[in-house]
Scaffold this active site. Structure first.
Site, PDB file in Angstrom:
ATOM      1  N   ASN A 118      -6.600   1.275   2.696  1.00 55.10           N
ATOM      2  CA  ASN A 118      -7.617   2.443   3.125  1.00 55.10           C
ATOM      3  C   ASN A 118      -7.269   3.532   1.946  1.00 55.10           C
ATOM      4  O   ASN A 118      -7.787   4.334   1.748  1.00 55.10           O
ATOM      5  CB  ASN A 118      -7.081   2.929   4.648  1.00 55.10           C
ATOM      6  CG  ASN A 118      -7.759   1.700   5.562  1.00 55.10           C
ATOM      7  OD1 ASN A 118      -8.474   1.176   5.295  1.00 55.10           O
ATOM      8  ND2 ASN A 118      -7.094   1.854   6.639  1.00 55.10           N
ATOM      9  N   TYR A 138      -6.571  -9.079  11.290  1.00 51.00           N
ATOM     10  CA  TYR A 138      -5.165  -8.771  11.953  1.00 51.00           C
ATOM     11  C   TYR A 138      -5.652  -9.358  13.405  1.00 51.00           C
ATOM     12  O   TYR A 138      -6.482  -9.179  13.882  1.00 51.00           O
ATOM     13  CB  TYR A 138      -4.890  -7.592  11.981  1.00 51.00           C
ATOM     14  CG  TYR A 138      -4.647  -6.910  10.600  1.00 51.00           C
ATOM     15  CD1 TYR A 138      -3.377  -7.226   9.888  1.00 51.00           C
ATOM     16  CD2 TYR A 138      -5.479  -6.338   9.815  1.00 51.00           C
ATOM     17  CE1 TYR A 138      -3.317  -6.696   8.607  1.00 51.00           C
ATOM     18  CE2 TYR A 138      -5.524  -5.884   8.431  1.00 51.00           C
ATOM     19  CZ  TYR A 138      -4.125  -5.865   8.070  1.00 51.00           C
ATOM     20  OH  TYR A 138      -3.773  -5.415   6.762  1.00 51.00           O
ATOM     21  N   GLU A 146      -6.233  -9.443   3.093  1.00 51.46           N
ATOM     22  CA  GLU A 146      -5.327  -8.910   4.039  1.00 51.46           C
ATOM     23  C   GLU A 146      -5.102  -9.812   5.292  1.00 51.46           C
ATOM     24  O   GLU A 146      -6.407 -10.045   5.967  1.00 51.46           O
ATOM     25  CB  GLU A 146      -5.961  -7.394   4.720  1.00 51.46           C
ATOM     26  CG  GLU A 146      -5.592  -6.365   3.413  1.00 51.46           C
ATOM     27  CD  GLU A 146      -5.802  -5.100   4.169  1.00 51.46           C
ATOM     28  OE1 GLU A 146      -5.658  -4.486   5.413  1.00 51.46           O
ATOM     29  OE2 GLU A 146      -6.328  -4.299   3.474  1.00 51.46           O
ATOM     30  N   GLN A 202       1.513  -6.715   5.366  1.00 50.37           N
ATOM     31  CA  GLN A 202       1.887  -6.239   3.967  1.00 50.37           C
ATOM     32  C   GLN A 202       3.295  -6.828   3.575  1.00 50.37           C
ATOM     33  O   GLN A 202       3.646  -7.840   4.330  1.00 50.37           O
ATOM     34  CB  GLN A 202       2.053  -4.680   3.827  1.00 50.37           C
ATOM     35  CG  GLN A 202       0.417  -4.167   4.024  1.00 50.37           C
ATOM     36  CD  GLN A 202       0.350  -2.716   3.658  1.00 50.37           C
ATOM     37  OE1 GLN A 202       1.069  -2.060   3.029  1.00 50.37           O
ATOM     38  NE2 GLN A 202      -0.688  -2.179   4.312  1.00 50.37           N
ATOM     39  N   ASN A 253     -11.975  -0.928  -1.092  1.00 53.54           N
ATOM     40  CA  ASN A 253     -11.446  -1.538  -0.053  1.00 53.54           C
ATOM     41  C   ASN A 253     -12.126  -1.465   1.420  1.00 53.54           C
ATOM     42  O   ASN A 253     -12.520  -0.119   1.560  1.00 53.54           O
ATOM     43  CB  ASN A 253      -9.920  -1.097   0.193  1.00 53.54           C
ATOM     44  CG  ASN A 253      -9.244  -1.369   1.387  1.00 53.54           C
ATOM     45  OD1 ASN A 253      -8.735  -2.597   1.518  1.00 53.54           O
ATOM     46  ND2 ASN A 253      -9.259  -0.541   2.450  1.00 53.54           N
ATOM     47  N   GLU A 254     -12.499  -2.444   2.134  1.00 53.87           N
ATOM     48  CA  GLU A 254     -13.193  -2.169   3.476  1.00 53.87           C
ATOM     49  C   GLU A 254     -14.235  -1.038   3.439  1.00 53.87           C
ATOM     50  O   GLU A 254     -14.242  -0.229   4.434  1.00 53.87           O
ATOM     51  CB  GLU A 254     -12.159  -1.924   4.428  1.00 53.87           C
ATOM     52  CG  GLU A 254     -10.956  -3.047   4.786  1.00 53.87           C
ATOM     53  CD  GLU A 254     -10.126  -3.031   5.761  1.00 53.87           C
ATOM     54  OE1 GLU A 254     -10.054  -1.784   6.389  1.00 53.87           O
ATOM     55  OE2 GLU A 254      -9.239  -4.044   6.151  1.00 53.87           O
ATOM     56  N   GLU A 271       0.848  -1.221  -0.085  1.00 53.82           N
ATOM     57  CA  GLU A 271      -0.159  -0.102   0.003  1.00 53.82           C
ATOM     58  C   GLU A 271       1.047   1.290   0.040  1.00 53.82           C
ATOM     59  O   GLU A 271       1.987   1.153   0.734  1.00 53.82           O
ATOM     60  CB  GLU A 271      -0.959  -0.149   1.235  1.00 53.82           C
ATOM     61  CG  GLU A 271      -1.858   1.128   1.351  1.00 53.82           C
ATOM     62  CD  GLU A 271      -3.024   1.103   2.476  1.00 53.82           C
ATOM     63  OE1 GLU A 271      -2.870   0.057   3.094  1.00 53.82           O
ATOM     64  OE2 GLU A 271      -3.642   1.971   2.614  1.00 53.82           O
TER      65      GLU A 271
HETATM   66  O1  AHR Z   1      -3.130  -2.936   6.131  1.00 52.53           O
HETATM   67  C1  AHR Z   1      -3.333  -1.837   6.681  1.00 52.53           C
HETATM   68  C2  AHR Z   1      -4.503  -1.454   6.585  1.00 52.53           C
HETATM   69  O2  AHR Z   1      -5.483  -2.503   7.259  1.00 52.53           O
HETATM   70  C3  AHR Z   1      -5.362  -1.200   5.309  1.00 52.53           C
HETATM   71  O3  AHR Z   1      -5.018  -0.109   4.502  1.00 52.53           O
HETATM   72  C4  AHR Z   1      -6.669  -1.421   5.365  1.00 52.53           C
HETATM   73  O4  AHR Z   1      -7.393  -1.982   4.151  1.00 52.53           O
HETATM   74  C5  AHR Z   1      -6.806  -2.306   6.504  1.00 52.53           C
HETATM   75  O5  AHR Z   1      -7.595  -1.653   7.756  1.00 52.53           O
END
Ligand code: AHR
Length: 497
Positions: free
Chosen positions: A71, A243, A291, A348, A171-172, A26
């Site tokens: 994001n 995450y 992700e 990432q 995205n999200e 990103e």
């Molecule tokens: O990977 C970091 C962030 O985590 C990304 O920008 C977003 O898509 C997610 O919230």
């Protein structure tokens, strides 16, 4: 502590799509600037790309890399990042509140991805923009020529189309932090119409519909049900993001989080199949876990950052040994669901919650999480097999019946190789695993790689690599039986031929 399992060639889950070993870059922190791109660096090539980074990314054999966000994509104007570099605008980047110089954009990233032997997975902005920007970007990238946008690409020095196959529809978009957040109906309608226009431009592309930002979102899984009701026929995948963090310093509970991931995957599959039934559709929706990682170490430092600097260190988690254990189990979990999880992106790749770290103007080093990702990507190619496991279990704060043995099995027919990835979650005891490998007669251990450490919090740095694998694993074969010896709290790869 003892466990048992049976492995058989006939117990097939699926052919593994290599894209399950994808990653993500990103425009965030030092991922691009100071990470993959640093003109003037001692190792920079003619395009300004760091060759030490290229080399290390190539080691991981990453088949696909998602770009440019995240994001960031939700307020991104792709046009800012193409054409002569000196004409590119500096913009306020709203997701991470920094200044984006646009010195790297679509074409540079395509150049770089070729150098690391990866495909690009491109995300379009469905936050502040929509159908028009997306179809124009696709025409710019994939149309051969003779139209405004494809000729502009040629004018920018790229005669041949980029042929980008996989595209993310935003995205999200369920997240309140997202610029242009949407309700599932708003998103579903916009994504369906954007996808329709994109497939008119290039019918060979594949599209990813946004799923929930994580399994704890209050709108999960209603978001999937409602948005997929609109996008089911036009999309090829639905995305999952997740995450984990060990915020309350509870190792046994933290490393069990792959059970949550498994539950998340199962629920998304169930929701997709519900929409399939509702629509009397013949199509089965696949999953793009685009992700996933551990992310929490850097939260506090990031909260103190002053806005509007250029490529500051952000999300620079320094990973521990226990993080690598969970990462190994997250990979196992996705392999066990590789009949539906066809794409996944470790988030990432460089500097930002990443297996690879650089010093701007300096060297490069590997985080603890590099290793399970490396071995699983390099050796986990072929057919995923379903092991029949009996393992003792434990309970933790958030989970019950956590098996001490976590495993995934890959059979590579071409190489006639059987690969066992196995984690021992026991914090004190060695785990002895009796493995019946009845259909792999005559197979012998080629190597038993072990990632272990007495300190769950051990981590690496540019000066010292405390967490790294060794190949002195003690497993052995005897009378058609494989005896796996898994040290306390360890990640293992046992490779047989
Ligand atoms: O990977 C970091 C962030 O985590 C990304 O920008 C977003 O898509 C997610 O919230």
């Amino acid at each position: 502590t003892k466990a048992k399992m049976v492995i058989d060639k006939e117990f097939k889950i699926s052919e593994i799509d290599p894209r399950i070993y994808g990653s993500f870059i990103e425009h965030l922190g030092r991922a691009v600037y100071g990470g993959l791109y640093e003109p003037g660096h001692a190792t920079a090539d003619e395009l300004g790309f760091r060759q030490d980074v290229i080399q290390m990314v190539k080691e991981l054999q990453v088949p696909i890399i998602r770009y440019p966000g995240g994001n960031m994509v939700s307020a991104y104007n792709w046009e800012d990042g193409v054409g002569p570099k000196e004409d590119r605008p500096r913009r306020l980047e709203l997701a991470w509140r920094v200044i984006e110089t646009n010195q790297v954009g679509t074409n540079e990233f395509v150049d770089w991805s070729k150098k690391v032997n990866s495909e690009v997975m491109m995300a379009v902005n469905l936050g502040t923009r929509g159908i028009d920007a997306a179809r124009n970007l696709l025409e710019y990238c994939n149309h051969p020529g003779g139209t405004y946008w494809s000729d502009l690409r040629k004018q920018h020095g790229y005669e041949a189309p980029h042929k980008i196959k996989t595209w993310c529809l935003g995205n999200e978009m369920d997240g309140p932090w997202q610029v242009g957040m949407k309700t599932p109906t708003e998103y579903g309608r916009l994504a369906a119409e954007t996808g329709k226009a994109m497939k008119l431009v290039d019918p060979t592309i594949e599209l990813v519909s946004c799923g929930s930002s994580n399994s704890a979102m209050p709108t999960f899984p209603e978001w999937e049900a409602t948005s997929l009701d609109h996008t089911y026929e036009v999309a090829d995948f639905v995305s999952l993001h997740q995450y984990y963090g060990n915020r309350d310093n509870d190792t046994a509970n933290f490393i069990a989080n792959s059970l949550d991931m498994e539950n998340f995957i199962k629920t998304v599959i169930a929701t997709c199949d519900y929409i399939k039934a509702k629509k009397r559709s013949k199509k089965t929706m696949n999953l793009s876990f685009d992700e996933w990682n551990v992310w929490f170490h850097s939260n506090e430092a990031d909260s103190k950052l002053e806005p509007w600097s250029i490529a500051p260190p952000q999300l620079e988690d320094v990973y521990t040994f226990e993080d690598a254990i969970l990462v190994g189990s997250m990979l196992n979990t996705m392999l066990r669901h590789s009949d539906r999880v066809k794409i996944a992106c470790m988030a990432q790749l460089v500097n930002v919650i990443a297996p690879i770290m650089t010093e701007t103007g300096g060297g490069i080093w590997k985080q603890s999480i590099f290793y399970p990702y490396y071995y699983t990507s390099v050796y986990g190619r072929g057919i995923a097999l379903n092991p029949v496991v009996s393992s003792p279990k434990y309970d933790s704060k958030d989970f019950t019946d956590v098996p001490y043995l976590d495993t995934s099995i890959v059979y590579n027919e071409e190489k006639e190789e059987l690969v066992i990835f196995a984690t021992n979650r026991h914090l004190e005891n060695i785990l002895h695993v009796d493995v019946d490998i009845r259909s792999f007669e005559g197979f012998k251990i080629v190597e038993h790689v072990v990632l272990e450490n007495n300190d769950p919090k051990a981590s690496n740095s540019i000066r010292e690599e405390k967490v790294k694998p060794h190949t002195n694993g003690q497993s052995y074969t005897e009378d058609g039986l494989l005896v796996g010896i898994l040290p306390k709290l360890s990640w293992n790869m046992i490779r047989l031929k």
